[in-house]
Design an enzyme around this catalytic site. Structure first.
Site, short mmCIF file in Angstrom:
data_model
loop_
_atom_site.label_atom_id
_atom_site.label_comp_id
_atom_site.label_asym_id
_atom_site.label_seq_id
_atom_site.Cartn_x
_atom_site.Cartn_y
_atom_site.Cartn_z
CE1 TYR A 146 -3.26 -2.97 0.77
CE2 TYR A 146 -4.64 -0.99 1.22
CZ TYR A 146 -4.59 -2.18 0.86
OH TYR A 146 -5.64 -3.00 0.86
CE LYS A 195 2.26 -18.08 -1.92
NZ LYS A 195 1.65 -19.39 -1.80
CG ASP A 227 -1.41 -20.55 -0.58
OD1 ASP A 227 -1.02 -20.57 0.78
OD2 ASP A 227 -1.01 -21.31 -1.33
CG ASP A 251 -7.91 -4.90 1.59
OD1 ASP A 251 -8.69 -4.58 2.22
OD2 ASP A 251 -7.71 -4.96 0.38
CG ASP A 255 -13.29 -7.42 2.45
OD1 ASP A 255 -12.97 -6.70 3.37
OD2 ASP A 255 -13.87 -7.09 1.30
C1 IPM Z 1 -10.33 -1.37 3.91
C2 IPM Z 1 -10.47 -0.82 2.44
C3 IPM Z 1 -9.49 0.05 2.26
C4 IPM Z 1 -7.87 -0.87 2.18
C5 IPM Z 1 -9.49 0.77 0.94
C6 IPM Z 1 -10.93 1.52 0.72
C7 IPM Z 1 -8.53 1.50 0.45
O1 IPM Z 1 -10.53 -1.98 1.68
O2 IPM Z 1 -10.05 -0.87 4.98
O3 IPM Z 1 -10.22 -2.84 3.90
O4 IPM Z 1 -7.86 -1.26 1.28
O5 IPM Z 1 -7.42 -0.78 3.30
MG MG Z 2 -10.52 -3.79 2.41
#
Ligand code: IPM
Ligand code: MG
Length: 361
Positions: A146, A195, A227, A251, A255
């Site tokens: 990032y 990884k 993975d 990240d 999710d």
């Molecule tokens: C998160 C989001 C952010 C990230 C985006 C909006 C830049 O997906 O906070 O997980 O990738 O960190």
């Molecule tokens: Mg995210």
């Protein structure tokens, strides 16, 4: 206690869900005798519309002057929003990254818990959901891909893009320590995800994590390749206590972890630095498709406010009261549409906030 809270309502569903979290915080203040001063801050698309940039120096300064910042979500629909006609460095997400970096928020805590009441919303097989899970994802937030050098150029006539993944041992050590500290207060297990079979940055990650682990003899450490971790999260999520990982892997895995809790609308998060300051936001996005409809789930934001009470203000009793209120409203059968299932009562964003705040006692 007087709490100085910066508020970034943000874009999409942000203003709706933050409004409900503020409602709950106000109720906490009333019941437990605290006072809150809110300062509204613009970031993301909302800031682009007013200031032309996603984060101004003044906003960063105002955020630094607060005890903590409560945030909704930022960004819009990349296909239709004019924000995405801008240079990448001027888009909404760039504001969030600059805020994280500017406040040195290297430790991102994303708890993923399967509430008993929401087992029906968990997309996993019943025998897996029945075992439940309660994990904390510790994501490194100010390093890695990032924040590495990036660029696009022509190399020998071929368009070529590059994103650099760099970690130094200090960056790894400070997040690893946080993960072990938190594991000591939970299930005393850290799964460090990397990884290392391919990446140098992951091999250094593993080495430093092992060094840190020596100071925590009570905590069990295991290493897992990313993975495999993605697979284990859907196969046997109950095995995890604290997952420690770098920015990009965190990240993606967070999710995934949120979805197995039933909905991304349930997942809170805290981003911390070396001080008591923190930025608290739901893990989900701005969901422009449902913005303004009054149907977004405010629970992740409300639970993020609970994390704020705990980590920035040391108000554990108040934080517990918020978490308990959420669990009670769920057990009464109230659901927003994203976590709705048969036989439950569907309500909107505002009513969910009202019901949760009326349970704060
Ligand atoms: C998160 C989001 C952010 C990230 C985006 C909006 C830049 O997906 O906070 O997980 O990738 O960190
Ligand atoms: Mg995210």
């Amino acid at each position: 206690m007087d709490m100085k809270i910066g508020v970034i309502k943000g874009d999409g569903i942000g203003p709706e869900i933050v409004g409900e979290a503020m409602k709950v915080l106000d109720k906490v203040a009333e019941v437990y005798g605290h006072s809150i001063t809110y300062t509204q801050l613009l970031m993301g698309g909302a800031s682009i519309d007013v200031n032309g940039v996603p984060l101004t120096e003044e906003t960063l300064k105002a955020a630094k002057e607060s005890d903590a910042v409560l945030m909704g979500s930022i960004g819009g629909d990349a296909k239709t929003s004019p924000w995405y006609q801008l240079e990448p460095s001027r888009r909404p997400e760039a504001g969030l990254l600059a805020l994280r970096k500017g406040l040195n928020l290297f430790a991102n805590l994303r708890p993923a818990v399967l509430y008993d009441e929401l087992k029906g919303a968990c997309p996993l097989k019943e025998e897996i959901a029945d075992r439940g899970f309660d994990m904390m994802i510790m994501r490194e937030l100010t390093g890695g891909l990032y924040f590495g050098k990036r660029g696009t150029e022509e190399v020998d006539g071929v368009l070529t893009a590059r994103d650099e993944l760099t970690y130094n041992e200090n960056e790894i050590r400070r997040i690893a320590k946080r993960a072990f500290d938190i594991a000591m207060k939970r299930g005393k297990k850290v799964t460090s995800v990397d990884k290392a079979n391919v990446l140098d940055s992951s091999r250094l990650w593993r080495k430093v994590v092992e060094e840190v682990a020596k100071d925590y003899p009570e905590v069990a450490l295991e290493h897992m390749l990313v993975d495999n971790c993605a697979m284990q999260l859907v196969k046997d999520p109950a095995q995890f206590d604290v997952i420690l990982t770098e920015n990009m892997f965190g990240d993606i895995l967070s999710d995934e972890a949120s979805m197995v809790t039933g909905s991304i609308g349930m997942l809170a998060s805290a981003s911390l630095n070396e001080t008591k300051f923190g930025l608290y936001e739901p893990s989900g996005g701005s969901a422009p498709d449902i913005a303004g409809k009054g149907i977004a789930n405010p629970i992740a934001t409300i639970l993020s406010a609970a994390m704020m009470l705990k980590y920035s203000f040391d108000l554990d009793r108040e934080a517990d009261a918020v978490e308990k209120a959420v669990a009670e409203v769920l057990s009464e059968g109230y659901r927003t549409i994203d976590i709705m299932s048969e036989g439950k009562i569907q309500i909107g964003t505002k009513e969910m906030g009202d019901r949760i705040s009326s349970h704060i006692k």
